[in-house]
Design a protein around this motif. Sequence first.
Motif, PDB file in Angstrom:
ATOM      1  N   HIS A  19     -24.410 -31.874  29.941  1.00  0.00           N
ATOM      2  CA  HIS A  19     -24.386 -33.038  30.825  1.00  0.00           C
ATOM      3  C   HIS A  19     -23.004 -33.107  31.485  1.00  0.00           C
ATOM      4  N   LEU A  20     -22.852 -32.337  32.543  1.00  0.00           N
ATOM      5  CA  LEU A  20     -21.568 -32.229  33.233  1.00  0.00           C
ATOM      6  C   LEU A  20     -21.696 -32.715  34.668  1.00  0.00           C
ATOM      7  N   ILE A  21     -20.601 -33.216  35.218  1.00  0.00           N
ATOM      8  CA  ILE A  21     -20.522 -33.496  36.643  1.00  0.00           C
ATOM      9  C   ILE A  21     -19.664 -32.407  37.269  1.00  0.00           C
ATOM     10  N   THR A  22     -20.132 -31.825  38.361  1.00  0.00           N
ATOM     11  CA  THR A  22     -19.405 -30.738  39.005  1.00  0.00           C
ATOM     12  C   THR A  22     -19.269 -31.035  40.492  1.00  0.00           C
ATOM     13  N   VAL A  23     -18.046 -30.956  40.984  1.00  0.00           N
ATOM     14  CA  VAL A  23     -17.788 -31.176  42.402  1.00  0.00           C
ATOM     15  C   VAL A  23     -16.867 -30.070  42.885  1.00  0.00           C
ATOM     16  N   GLY A  24     -17.240 -29.454  43.996  1.00  0.00           N
ATOM     17  CA  GLY A  24     -16.459 -28.360  44.549  1.00  0.00           C
ATOM     18  C   GLY A  24     -15.678 -28.801  45.767  1.00  0.00           C
ATOM     19  N   GLU A  25     -14.399 -28.433  45.815  1.00  0.00           N
ATOM     20  CA  GLU A  25     -13.602 -28.640  47.018  1.00  0.00           C
ATOM     21  C   GLU A  25     -13.941 -27.507  47.979  1.00  0.00           C
ATOM     22  N   THR A  26     -14.434 -27.840  49.182  1.00  0.00           N
ATOM     23  CA  THR A  26     -14.994 -26.815  50.063  1.00  0.00           C
ATOM     24  C   THR A  26     -14.472 -26.948  51.500  1.00  0.00           C
ATOM     25  N   PRO A  27     -13.245 -26.507  51.761  1.00  0.00           N
ATOM     26  CA  PRO A  27     -12.755 -26.519  53.143  1.00  0.00           C
ATOM     27  C   PRO A  27     -13.626 -25.653  54.040  1.00  0.00           C
ATOM     28  N   GLU A  28     -13.762 -26.071  55.273  1.00  0.00           N
ATOM     29  CA  GLU A  28     -14.548 -25.355  56.286  1.00  0.00           C
ATOM     30  C   GLU A  28     -16.055 -25.506  56.087  1.00  0.00           C
ATOM     31  N   ALA A  29     -16.506 -26.225  55.069  1.00  0.00           N
ATOM     32  CA  ALA A  29     -17.944 -26.337  54.807  1.00  0.00           C
ATOM     33  C   ALA A  29     -18.613 -27.261  55.815  1.00  0.00           C
ATOM     34  N   THR A  30     -19.817 -26.879  56.224  1.00  0.00           N
ATOM     35  CA  THR A  30     -20.645 -27.693  57.109  1.00  0.00           C
ATOM     36  C   THR A  30     -21.715 -28.394  56.288  1.00  0.00           C
ATOM     37  N   VAL A  31     -22.473 -29.255  56.938  1.00  0.00           N
ATOM     38  CA  VAL A  31     -23.602 -29.901  56.261  1.00  0.00           C
ATOM     39  C   VAL A  31     -24.574 -28.856  55.736  1.00  0.00           C
TER      40      VAL A  31
END
Length: 502
Positions: free
Chosen positions: A195-207
Amino acid sequence: MAILKHRIKRVVTVLINPEFGTMTDFDKLLATAHAKGLKIMMDVVVNHSSNQNEWFKQSASSRDNPHADDYIWRDPVDGHAPNNWGAFFGGSAWEYVANRQQYYLHSFAVEQPDLNWENPKLRRAIYDMMNFWVNKGVDGFRLDVINLISKPISFADGPQLAGEPYAPIGPMIANGPRLNEFLQEMNDQVFAGHHLITVGETPEATVADAKQFAGLQRHELNMVFEFEHMGLDGNAAPELGKWNDQPVQLVDLKRSLTKWQNGLHGTAWNSLYWNNHDQPRIVSRFGDERPAYRQRSAKMLATLLHFLQGTPYVYQGEELGMTNAHFTALDDYRDLESLNAYHHFVETEHRVAATTMLSYLAHISRDNARTPMQWDSSLNAGFTVGTPWLAVNPNYAKINARAAQTTPGSIFSYYQRLIQLRHRLPIITTGDYQLRLPDDPAVYAYTRHRGDQTLLVICNFTAETQTRQFTALPTNAKLLISNYEDDHGNTLRAYEAKVYQY
């Protein structure tokens, strides 16, 4: 997809830097937080390491040691760097090492060599490290620049901006060919079953990219930090990038946030943020830090963000309305990106006057978010009895956590009310979003709908009184929250924010 089903033997040692404490200290932190019902997310950097890491020291020593392929090495091309990529923090993205007679790639600082994710042994070691923390009991991960880990195979030259010696590296390495494979592998090897929360830092990412990285059925990440709304106040001269001191245009901000709200609705999940360690203080950037308006504008910005769909992230001091530091001399800064930019644009290229660049730094430098947390009005804002890395913002005597907790109607108490509403109203979590007044340069308004329920959020982004009529607002609409004590109907006072429920 080549999932790592079998362990590749390698010893992974995980230590706490003695400057920050011991593993016993961390265990105590984790246990205490969990006892209070809090959860701990780890910030994990797996795109690069320090050049003081033992892996890199061995990798740089020769081409035939066990760590030789842990980093990205390339032979010189015609006696110079393998390509024309420029690092995020300035200069070439390549550094020569005589022992190997090769260059290594560093997307950021020279001291931060990029890890070679094409090496399965390296990936296994990273997953082992992450599993160490999972087994410790951490509750999730923030993954630093995670969409840069898969590099293009060709390493071809990139397009250069006018007069600049290097091509910006970001577009060349973001969202690489094996990124989704690597994220799914990481999910399988680390996240699955926990049961983890994961968030990625994603420069240049589009929708479209975010729908892949954080798609509800993709088995990669829970959500991403996108950068689009953080780049809207960049310089009109492309070669100057982020360095500017002009405010964002509200119509542009509305267009960006709306695109992400509607684009991910029902398919992925938004991260909602104004501030982090890489961005200046939002009340100084999008609000108004003048004493007459600081609290109103900080509450207005908080209102806008917390009624959007997604997970809000509140950066330290944001809930107090902390402001930019307004350093006046280059010696005040410690941020490598800021220092390198000053030296490049002022001293090397002579494109920007020194006073102008200092104004840019005062507006947008990352050090604005890195001044010591303002706990109280004592020495160094209660942060340390020693000498802090960065000077404390001089306004700490009035803007601090202790004052906020004891002052009725503080920004801090307003954030508490917003969070309580998010827990109480399912419409904020699941309702759809519709922008109102898309071309209005002064007022940001939107609705959230769920079944027969509606929320109307209205935010005045100016210090001037505005008049707006919302004809669809029924007479029985309830004022749910506002940063003023009364309601003047169609009249919006300076930085007024209010939310109606009907």
